[in-house]
Design an enzyme around this catalytic site. Structure first.
Site, PDB file in Angstrom:
ATOM      1  N   LEU A   1       0.813  -1.220   0.000  1.00 51.27           N
ATOM      2  CA  LEU A   1       0.000   0.000   0.000  1.00 51.27           C
ATOM      3  C   LEU A   1       0.843   1.266   0.000  1.00 51.27           C
ATOM      4  O   LEU A   1       0.418   2.312  -0.456  1.00 51.27           O
ATOM      5  CB  LEU A   1      -0.916   0.012   1.224  1.00 51.27           C
ATOM      6  CG  LEU A   1      -2.252  -0.675   1.036  1.00 51.27           C
ATOM      7  CD1 LEU A   1      -3.044  -0.600   2.315  1.00 51.27           C
ATOM      8  CD2 LEU A   1      -3.007  -0.058  -0.127  1.00 51.27           C
ATOM      9  N   GLY A   2       2.043   1.171   0.578  1.00 47.61           N
ATOM     10  CA  GLY A   2       2.837   2.384   0.592  1.00 47.61           C
ATOM     11  C   GLY A   2       3.665   2.472   1.851  1.00 47.61           C
ATOM     12  O   GLY A   2       3.898   1.478   2.533  1.00 47.61           O
TER      13      GLY A   2
ATOM     14  N   GLY B   1       5.188   3.366   5.505  1.00 47.38           N
ATOM     15  CA  GLY B   1       4.733   3.205   6.877  1.00 47.38           C
ATOM     16  C   GLY B   1       5.969   3.430   7.728  1.00 47.38           C
ATOM     17  O   GLY B   1       7.088   3.252   7.258  1.00 47.38           O
ATOM     18  N   LYS B   2       5.775   3.830   8.983  1.00 49.29           N
ATOM     19  CA  LYS B   2       6.917   4.014   9.874  1.00 49.29           C
ATOM     20  C   LYS B   2       7.532   2.656  10.187  1.00 49.29           C
ATOM     21  O   LYS B   2       6.838   1.735  10.520  1.00 49.29           O
ATOM     22  CB  LYS B   2       6.389   4.623  11.176  1.00 49.29           C
ATOM     23  CG  LYS B   2       7.349   5.485  11.913  1.00 49.29           C
ATOM     24  CD  LYS B   2       6.668   6.110  13.113  1.00 49.29           C
ATOM     25  CE  LYS B   2       5.535   7.046  12.723  1.00 49.29           C
ATOM     26  NZ  LYS B   2       5.988   8.134  11.839  1.00 49.29           N
ATOM     27  N   PHE B   3       8.823   2.532   9.973  1.00 45.51           N
ATOM     28  CA  PHE B   3       9.538   1.300  10.362  1.00 45.51           C
ATOM     29  C   PHE B   3       9.011   0.038   9.718  1.00 45.51           C
ATOM     30  O   PHE B   3       9.246  -1.043  10.224  1.00 45.51           O
ATOM     31  CB  PHE B   3       9.474   1.089  11.890  1.00 45.51           C
ATOM     32  CG  PHE B   3       9.980   2.244  12.674  1.00 45.51           C
ATOM     33  CD1 PHE B   3       9.089   3.035  13.390  1.00 45.51           C
ATOM     34  CD2 PHE B   3      11.303   2.590  12.665  1.00 45.51           C
ATOM     35  CE1 PHE B   3       9.535   4.136  14.101  1.00 45.51           C
ATOM     36  CE2 PHE B   3      11.755   3.684  13.380  1.00 45.51           C
ATOM     37  CZ  PHE B   3      10.881   4.461  14.095  1.00 45.51           C
ATOM     38  N   GLY B   4       8.248   0.141   8.626  1.00 50.30           N
ATOM     39  CA  GLY B   4       7.806  -1.137   8.065  1.00 50.30           C
ATOM     40  C   GLY B   4       7.045  -0.950   6.772  1.00 50.30           C
ATOM     41  O   GLY B   4       6.905   0.157   6.276  1.00 50.30           O
ATOM     42  N   ARG B   5       6.554  -2.064   6.256  1.00 49.04           N
ATOM     43  CA  ARG B   5       5.796  -2.024   5.000  1.00 49.04           C
ATOM     44  C   ARG B   5       4.337  -2.324   5.300  1.00 49.04           C
ATOM     45  O   ARG B   5       4.026  -3.006   6.278  1.00 49.04           O
ATOM     46  CB  ARG B   5       6.370  -3.047   4.031  1.00 49.04           C
ATOM     47  CG  ARG B   5       7.702  -2.614   3.428  1.00 49.04           C
ATOM     48  CD  ARG B   5       8.131  -3.562   2.330  1.00 49.04           C
ATOM     49  NE  ARG B   5       8.289  -4.924   2.815  1.00 49.04           N
ATOM     50  CZ  ARG B   5       9.349  -5.346   3.505  1.00 49.04           C
ATOM     51  NH1 ARG B   5      10.316  -4.490   3.802  1.00 49.04           N
ATOM     52  NH2 ARG B   5       9.448  -6.599   3.914  1.00 49.04           N
TER      53      ARG B   5
ATOM     54  N   ASP C   1       1.992  15.439  15.478  1.00 49.00           N
ATOM     55  CA  ASP C   1       2.638  15.276  14.169  1.00 49.00           C
ATOM     56  C   ASP C   1       1.616  15.401  13.039  1.00 49.00           C
ATOM     57  O   ASP C   1       1.610  14.611  12.099  1.00 49.00           O
ATOM     58  CB  ASP C   1       3.339  13.911  14.103  1.00 49.00           C
ATOM     59  CG  ASP C   1       4.445  13.926  13.051  1.00 49.00           C
ATOM     60  OD1 ASP C   1       4.963  12.851  12.707  1.00 49.00           O
ATOM     61  OD2 ASP C   1       4.758  15.022  12.539  1.00 49.00           O
TER      62      ASP C   1
HETATM   63  C1  LIG Z   1      -3.677   3.943  13.032  1.00 51.20           C
HETATM   64  O1  LIG Z   1      -2.620   3.881  12.097  1.00 51.20           O
HETATM   65  C2  LIG Z   1      -1.357   3.641  12.556  1.00 51.20           C
HETATM   66  C3  LIG Z   1      -1.042   3.403  13.910  1.00 51.20           C
HETATM   67  C4  LIG Z   1       0.287   3.167  14.277  1.00 51.20           C
HETATM   68  C5  LIG Z   1       1.280   3.202  13.307  1.00 51.20           C
HETATM   69  C6  LIG Z   1       2.700   2.955  13.664  1.00 51.20           C
HETATM   70  O2  LIG Z   1       3.454   2.513  12.812  1.00 51.20           O
HETATM   71  N1  LIG Z   1       3.086   3.277  14.928  1.00 51.20           N
HETATM   72  C7  LIG Z   1       4.377   3.070  15.428  1.00 51.20           C
HETATM   73  C8  LIG Z   1       5.297   2.180  14.849  1.00 51.20           C
HETATM   74  C9  LIG Z   1       6.547   2.022  15.412  1.00 51.20           C
HETATM   75  C10 LIG Z   1       6.903   2.743  16.563  1.00 51.20           C
HETATM   76  C11 LIG Z   1       5.986   3.617  17.116  1.00 51.20           C
HETATM   77  C12 LIG Z   1       4.733   3.777  16.564  1.00 51.20           C
HETATM   78  C13 LIG Z   1       0.982   3.441  11.971  1.00 51.20           C
HETATM   79  C14 LIG Z   1      -0.347   3.652  11.588  1.00 51.20           C
HETATM   80  N2  LIG Z   1      -0.746   3.924  10.268  1.00 51.20           N
HETATM   81  C15 LIG Z   1      -0.009   3.612   9.157  1.00 51.20           C
HETATM   82  O3  LIG Z   1       1.075   3.073   9.170  1.00 51.20           O
HETATM   83  C16 LIG Z   1      -0.616   3.968   7.825  1.00 51.20           C
HETATM   84  C17 LIG Z   1      -0.239   2.913   6.797  1.00 51.20           C
HETATM   85  S1  LIG Z   1      -0.540   3.434   5.146  1.00 51.20           S
HETATM   86  C18 LIG Z   1      -2.213   3.079   4.871  1.00 51.20           C
HETATM   87  N3  LIG Z   1      -2.994   2.625   5.842  1.00 51.20           N
HETATM   88  C19 LIG Z   1      -4.321   2.391   5.580  1.00 51.20           C
HETATM   89  N4  LIG Z   1      -4.871   2.598   4.396  1.00 51.20           N
HETATM   90  C20 LIG Z   1      -4.102   3.040   3.374  1.00 51.20           C
HETATM   91  N5  LIG Z   1      -4.673   3.252   2.133  1.00 51.20           N
HETATM   92  C21 LIG Z   1      -2.733   3.303   3.608  1.00 51.20           C
HETATM   93 BR1  LIG Z   1      -1.637   3.941   2.213  1.00 51.20          BR
END
Ligand SMILES: COc1ccc(C(=O)Nc2ccccc2)cc1NC(=O)CCSc1ncnc(N)c1Br
Length: 278
Positions: free
Chosen positions: A20-21, A23-27, A142
């Site tokens: 999908l694209g 993401g922090k620290f991952g796919r 943020d």
């Molecule tokens: C509630 O959403 C999150 C909640 C938490 C974290 C996260 O990594 N926290 C974190 C990771 C490591 C360390 C500390 C915090 C990330 C997200 N969200 C995301 O990663 C968004 C992914 S992209 C996407 N998602 C849905 N629909 C789409 N069409 C797309 Br494109």
């Protein structure tokens, strides 16, 4: 309920779809929950490597975020349905935002600008989401286009909680990414509260209408710092008087002087385009 967090999930419960694209620290992948016959649900599955989280010393922050987000329910906040892990990875089961990333849509627009009607609807949705977060004493910290997603009906969703904390916050780990959205109290490393999200809301509104954030200095970060600290804000002439008033009421040096979210939702500029906002 299919996403009841109590039951434990594992990777074999999903049919993998396309990436999908970012993401922090991952796919992040689009996946379907029911393998095989029945319809199942489409969700976004975020996959992170444990050793990478340890390396960046963010595992505690992730645990705290999961704690916060499992209890959040708001139409303009991307849902965290659940999480699980295997020996090397942590997986987040996220709501799938049907229209993807807001900044990709912005980059397709002529000079990256939304018209005032669209911008006002987005700002009203953000103000709604932020007042919900603040009612739970969560500061996002943020807010910026890169962290915003669009639902299937074009509604805004706060989609990435890399830095949310319980108020009052005092960031210990250094920041990465753009400084453009930071308020003076954060660039000066001082104590900060929920009003940091009010500043960012004003900066976001400015960028929606002008295509660039107000304090951007492409060449020099230190110049951006200086412009933020001195609130060197110039409202473009094409802004309507109402939105000029709203942006100037949010982008204020003194956090106490920033327009509260309840007043944002009742602001003439918002009411003109989104009468049932408040
Ligand atoms: C509630 O959403 C999150 C909640 C938490 C974290 C996260 O990594 N926290 C974190 C990771 C490591 C360390 C500390 C915090 C990330 C997200 N969200 C995301 O990663 C968004 C992914 S992209 C996407 N998602 C849905 N629909 C789409 N069409 C797309 Br494109």
């Amino acid at each position: 309920r299919a996403h009841a967090p109590t039951r434990s999930w594992s990777l074999k419960d999903f049919e993998m779809g396309r990436p999908l694209g970012k993401g922090k620290f991952g796919r992040v992948y689009m996946v379907r929950t029911a393998v095989g016959q029945s319809k199942g649900y489409i969700i976004a599955l975020k996959c992170m490597y444990k050793n990478e989280l340890v390396h960046h010393k963010v595992e505690k922050q992730l645990r705290r975020e999961i704690e916060i987000q499992m209890n959040l329910r708001h139409p303009n906040i991307l849902r965290l349905h659940g999480y699980f892990h295997d020996e090397g990875r942590v997986f987040l089961m996220l709501e799938f935002a049907g229209k993807g990333e807001l900044y990709k849509l912005m980059n397709k627009l002529p000079d990256r600008r939304f018209n005032e009607k669209t911008a006002a609807q987005y700002i009203a949705q953000m103000a709604d989401a932020l007042s919900y977060l603040h009612s739970k004493h969560v500061i996002h910290r943020d807010i910026k286009p890169e962290n915003l997603l669009l639902g299937i009906r074009g509604e805004l969703k706060i989609g990435d909680f890399g830095w949310s904390v319980h108020a009052p916050g005092n960031r210990r780990t250094t920041m990465c990414g753009t400084l453009d959205y930071l308020p003076p109290e954060m660039v000066e490393g001082r104590q900060h509260g929920e009003a940091v999200d009010l500043w960012a809301l004003g900066v976001l509104c400015y960028e929606f209408l002008d295509g660039v954030p107000p304090f951007e200095e492409v060449e020099s970060q230190s110049m951006t710092y200086k412009r933020i600290a001195s609130v060197d804000l110039h409202i473009p002439s094409h802004f309507s008087d109402e939105v000029a008033n709203l942006v100037s009421s949010l982008v204020r040096k003194n956090p106490e002087e920033r327009l509260p979210l309840s007043r944002v939702l009742r602001h003439p500029w918002i009411q003109r385009y989104d009468p049932d906002a408040a």
